[in-house]
Design an enzyme around this catalytic site. Sequence first.
Site, mmCIF file in Angstrom:
data_model
loop_
_atom_site.group_PDB
_atom_site.id
_atom_site.type_symbol
_atom_site.label_atom_id
_atom_site.label_comp_id
_atom_site.label_asym_id
_atom_site.label_seq_id
_atom_site.Cartn_x
_atom_site.Cartn_y
_atom_site.Cartn_z
ATOM 1 N N HIS A 137 0.830 -1.194 0.000
ATOM 2 C CA HIS A 137 0.000 0.000 0.000
ATOM 3 C C HIS A 137 0.881 1.268 0.000
ATOM 4 C CE1 HIS A 137 -3.112 -2.958 0.623
ATOM 5 N NE2 HIS A 137 -2.472 -3.370 1.702
ATOM 6 N N GLU B 247 -1.943 0.490 8.007
ATOM 7 C CA GLU B 247 -1.089 -0.612 7.579
ATOM 8 C C GLU B 247 0.081 -0.097 6.754
ATOM 9 O OE1 GLU B 247 -1.350 -4.563 4.643
ATOM 10 O OE2 GLU B 247 -3.092 -3.261 4.923
ATOM 11 N N HIS C 111 2.912 -6.964 4.615
ATOM 12 C CA HIS C 111 1.540 -6.539 4.899
ATOM 13 C C HIS C 111 1.172 -6.837 6.345
ATOM 14 C CE1 HIS C 111 0.132 -5.676 0.762
ATOM 15 N NE2 HIS C 111 1.094 -6.519 0.433
ATOM 16 N N GLU D 259 1.833 -11.616 5.845
ATOM 17 C CA GLU D 259 0.874 -10.899 6.680
ATOM 18 C C GLU D 259 1.377 -11.058 8.110
ATOM 19 O OE1 GLU D 259 -1.612 -9.096 5.738
ATOM 20 O OE2 GLU D 259 -2.043 -9.718 3.681
#
Length: 310
Positions: free
Chosen positions: A100, A137, A192, A274
Site C-alpha cells: 500500500h 497498515e 503486509h 501478513e
Amino acid sequence: MSYTGPDFEPPQPRRSPLRRPLTVAVAALVPGALLGWGVYAAVGGGSDDGAPGDAGHPAASSAAAEPPTAGKPSPSDSPGDSPSDAAPLKGKVVVIDPGHNPANFEHSSDINRKVNVGTHWKECDTTGTATNAGWPEAKFTLDVAHRLRTLLEERGATVKLTQDGDRAYGPCVDERARIGNEAHADAAISIHADGSGAGNRGFHVIMPGAVHDGDADTRAIVAPSAELGESVAGDFARVTGSEPSNYLGDGTGLVTRTDLGGLNLSTVPKVFIECGNMRDSEDVARLTSGSWRQKAAQGMSEGIVSFLRG
C-alpha cells in the site's frame, strides 16, 4: 489486508508443516571427562496489491498519530544481524515491497482504476487496513521495510524498494511485480498486515500457486517461492515468537493463492507476509511496538538469507 470481496478466491492452504530448525549445543569438557549436551528446538510459524476487500477497512490519514514506539531501527531494538562471514549476500538482489501507500486514501480515483493482473483485472491498489486507533497498515509496512533493508544491506545484498514514501500513491500491483522482475531479484517479499476480525490472530506467508493464463505464468517460480516462504515463516516465528495464523493455513502459517497480481505477474521467487491482524488487540500490541517490528524484520532477513544461501 482482508479476505472479503467479489473477486476473492478462497486461499488454498499449504498443508506441509513448517520445517523445524534444530540447534544442538555441545557443552565444554569438564574434569572427569563428562560430556553434556542440550537441544533447543525453536519454531513459531497480501495484500498485495491489497487483497480484495482492503478498501473496505478505512485507513487513517497519513497524518494519523504513529504509536510512540515507532521509529527507525536502533541498536536496542534488535539482537543484531552481524554475520561472522563477510557479506554472505554479496551479488544478491532483494526487492522489498511495502504494501500500500500512506497517501493512497487521497487518490481514490487513481487507486481504483483497473489494471491487468494476468488472469483478470482488478484495482490498481487499495488503502490497506488500519488499527482500530487509526494507525495505517501502510505506515507499518514502510517502517518494517526500512528495518529489513538495513539488515539485508548489512549482509551485503543489493536492496530495492518498490516505494519508499516517495510516490503520491501506489505503485499499482502490476508495477510492483514488474519492479522485482526488472531488478532480476533473487528474492522478493511483500510486507503486509491483515484486516481480519477480532480473535483472528497470527501471521501467515502467502506463496504463488501455479498459474498459466493470460499474461500470468508462475510455473517457474512456484517451487523456489515455496522454499522462500517456508524459510521466512520458520525464522519469522522463531525470532518474533508469533504463532501461525489461527484462521488460515491450517496452523502451518503457509497459504497458497492464485488471485494476487503481485504474485501472478512475478517472474522471480516471491512471497507475501501478513505479519499479524491489525484488528486484533493481541496482535496490535506487537505490530505497534518498535522493538517487535525490529524482530519482524530480523526474522524476515534470516529467512531470506537462509533461502539465498541454499
